[in-house]
Structure formats: C-alpha cells, structure tokens
Design an enzyme around this catalytic site. Sequence first.
Site, PDB file in Angstrom:
ATOM      1  N   ASN A   1      44.695  22.642  27.318  1.00 22.46           N
ATOM      2  CA  ASN A   1      43.672  22.119  28.214  1.00 22.46           C
ATOM      3  C   ASN A   1      42.477  21.518  27.486  1.00 22.46           C
ATOM      4  OD1 ASN A   1      43.486  25.005  27.558  1.00 22.46           O
ATOM      5  ND2 ASN A   1      41.546  24.940  28.670  1.00 22.46           N
TER       6      ASN A   1
ATOM      7  N   GLN B   1      48.177  22.334  33.005  1.00 19.73           N
ATOM      8  CA  GLN B   1      47.734  20.989  32.623  1.00 19.73           C
ATOM      9  C   GLN B   1      48.883  19.986  32.573  1.00 19.73           C
ATOM     10  OE1 GLN B   1      44.602  19.935  32.124  1.00 19.73           O
ATOM     11  NE2 GLN B   1      43.665  21.944  32.393  1.00 19.73           N
TER      12      GLN B   1
ATOM     13  N   HIS C   1      44.666  22.666  42.025  1.00 24.81           N
ATOM     14  CA  HIS C   1      43.484  21.828  41.851  1.00 24.81           C
ATOM     15  C   HIS C   1      43.526  20.975  40.590  1.00 24.81           C
ATOM     16  CE1 HIS C   1      40.938  24.075  38.790  1.00 24.81           C
ATOM     17  NE2 HIS C   1      41.934  24.913  38.977  1.00 24.81           N
TER      18      HIS C   1
ATOM     19  N   THR D   1      48.689  37.597  53.544  1.00 23.19           N
ATOM     20  CA  THR D   1      48.977  36.519  54.488  1.00 23.19           C
ATOM     21  C   THR D   1      48.806  35.170  53.797  1.00 23.19           C
ATOM     22  OG1 THR D   1      48.227  37.870  56.340  1.00 23.19           O
ATOM     23  CG2 THR D   1      48.333  35.493  56.700  1.00 23.19           C
TER      24      THR D   1
ATOM     25  N   CYS E   1      36.470  27.139  32.152  1.00 27.43           N
ATOM     26  CA  CYS E   1      36.450  28.588  32.393  1.00 27.43           C
ATOM     27  C   CYS E   1      35.555  29.333  31.417  1.00 27.43           C
ATOM     28  CB  CYS E   1      37.875  29.145  32.325  1.00 27.43           C
ATOM     29  SG  CYS E   1      38.983  28.377  33.518  1.00 27.43           S
TER      30      CYS E   1
END
EC number: 2.8.1.7
Length: 394
Positions: free
Chosen positions: A151, A179, A201, A237, A326
Amino acid sequence: MRTVYMDYAATTYVKPEVLEEMMPYFTQKFGNPSSFYGISRETKMAIDKARGQVAKGLNCDVNEVYFTGGGSEADNWAIKGIASAHRKKGNHIITTKIEHHAVLHTCEYLEKNGFDVTYLDVNEEGFIDLEELKNAITDKTILVSIMFANNEIGTIQPIKEIGQICRERKVFFHTDAVQAVGNVPVDVKEMNIDLLSLAGHKVYGPKGIGALYIRKGIKIDNLIHGGGQERARRAGTENIASVVGLGKAIELATNDLEGHMESLSALRDRLIDGILEKVPYSYLNGPRGDKRLPGNVNVRFEFIEGESILLSLDFEGVCASSGSACTSGSLDPSHVLLAIGLPHEKAHGSLRLTLGDGSTEEDVDYVIEVLPGIIERIRNMSPLWSDFVKKGEK
C-alpha cells in the site's frame, strides 16, 4: 482553489453507479435476510447477487466468498482463524516486514499467545526472496501471509510463485489483496491462493465492508460468534446496502481492468518522471514498470520531512500522504521504508501520491508544477539542507 485528490490508496469515492445500486436497500428493501417474508427474500437475493459478482472478480466459487466489516477484519479472520484451527499441527506463521498493520499486529498478538512468527526481509524494491521463503518453512509452519501489493510503495509480489511454494509444502497461503483487487489481475485459482482479503472502499465502493475468500475445504475457526449469518461463519445481521455496493464496485472494477491499468500506468509514469526531473535529490521508492501498482507513486526528497510537504500541498489543494493512512498520526517513519533499507532521515522525507479513476493529466501536471517550489521553500528552512550547501556539495 482547485482540489487535486491523490490519495486513492487511502480511500476512494463511491461511484454513482454503486450508490444508485445501494440506495433502495436503505429505505425500501430493508428486510432482514434471515426472515422469511417477501422483502427479506429480496435482500437475501441481493446478497447472493453481490457474492456472485465478487466471486467472478476473483475467479472462485460463490460459496467461497464471505462478507466482512472490511479488510482489517478479513485479515484478522484469516490469520487468527487458521492459527486456531490448526494449532495441533504447528504454531509457526510466516509473513513479511512490510505488511499492513492489520496483519503485523495480528501476528504480534499471536506471538503473545504461543505462536512463532517469521518476518521475511525484502530487498530495496520491496520484494521478498523466494528462496528465503522456502528456507523459512518448517514442519511447524501452518500459514504464510504475504500481501499481494504494498500500500505504500506499490510493489507487487510474485504471488503465483509464492502460492506454488506453499501448495507444494502443504502450507496455507493468505494474501492481503486490498490494494490489488480492481487494480491488477487477481485469480485465486491460477495464483494458488487459499485465503484472500479485500475491502470495498479501495474499489470505489462503501467503507465498512470487505470480504474474505476461503478456498473450499479449508478448516478455519470463526472470528465473530453469534447468529448463523454467512453460512454460520460470520455472525451479525448483514450490512445489505454495503454488500450490494461492494458487489457492484467489484463488477465495475474488473470489467475493463486492462484499460484501467494502461491509463493509470501512463499517468503514474508521467508523474514520476516529472517529479524526478524537476526536483533535485528526489528518488523513487519501490520498483518501476509492471511490478508496481498502476496508480502508485512514492518518492523521497532528501534534507526535509514529509509532513511539511503534506501541509504545503494541502495549502495548494493537493491531497496526498506520507504513507499508510492507518498510521498517519504516527511520528515514526514508515516501517515499509525502513524495511527496504532507508535510514530514518530519508524515510521521513517521503511522499505518497496515488492515482485513481478521477485522476487526469491536468492533475498530474499541476502537482509537477507546484511541488518543486514547495520542496525548494522547505529546504531553504532546513538545517540539513543548509549544512549540505555550506559543504559545497550542492
């Protein structure tokens, strides 16, 4: 002031086609897939469709795809699940020094709980040595976890060869492909992959959704316990709208992958060449060409720190990063850059610019235009640069 987004490795926008597909599942088609009435059957069918879209993108069976809350959860599940299920066979795991922290911190956790972990070195371009991998495997090794593409510096590992080694030695192979999926070809069958993590994302889908591919027949313990969702493998769920969005995003990302790679690689090389040509004492981190992610540019500038560059770029409307999103709050240099052999002071002076579907030649040229002045201005305030100039080395 214009805004130029060059941090696609951190996250992408949600494509309009993806959002359009998701919208009904927020308001109209909201039934719980585990219920038995009509609107619940609709949501279950939507999840099944999305599972098929992801499976097609990876070239696997639909029953080998499990939805998760993101790439980090998928990494945790793959590593902890295999470690727990196969502890009687062995307690040794192999990974690399340049993995995402979702893998590294998981391995560190397992080390505190009786597992041995080997962290493979990489060369100056971020590649592992296949012979070192072979030599690291012992009769206690149960898992090899090596990322598909890095990344930070964009290095694409020889995944098929790694998978072949693991298959021959009867060791499970997991790859963090967060990635890679949607940016380069990924084929779990051809590449001998047993487990694979991905995230929505990074492929123009929503945040908070990911998937783990688990090859049929592999024994793996659950990470999350509770209800019987995801064929009793991942409780909770289902996040229906996001699952639908992930499926559509993967479909779009893999429809014209070759064209995507070609256009993005051209922009990447234009940006690399422009920066290296116009900024003295600038260097590329990672490899050139097709062994690098199409949209990844990581360059270092001597005598300055990356954080100063980011602030100045932001003032000019350019969104970039100095490494992994991150760990953006950390003052420590990138563990990836240290692993490829850079000393602390050079690792601190690195900048990551990552391109995506919204990137244009005008964006690239704008960065090439504003960046040299930024570097010059920051260097003029740097004692390191001043000492360098005084020594007459400029």
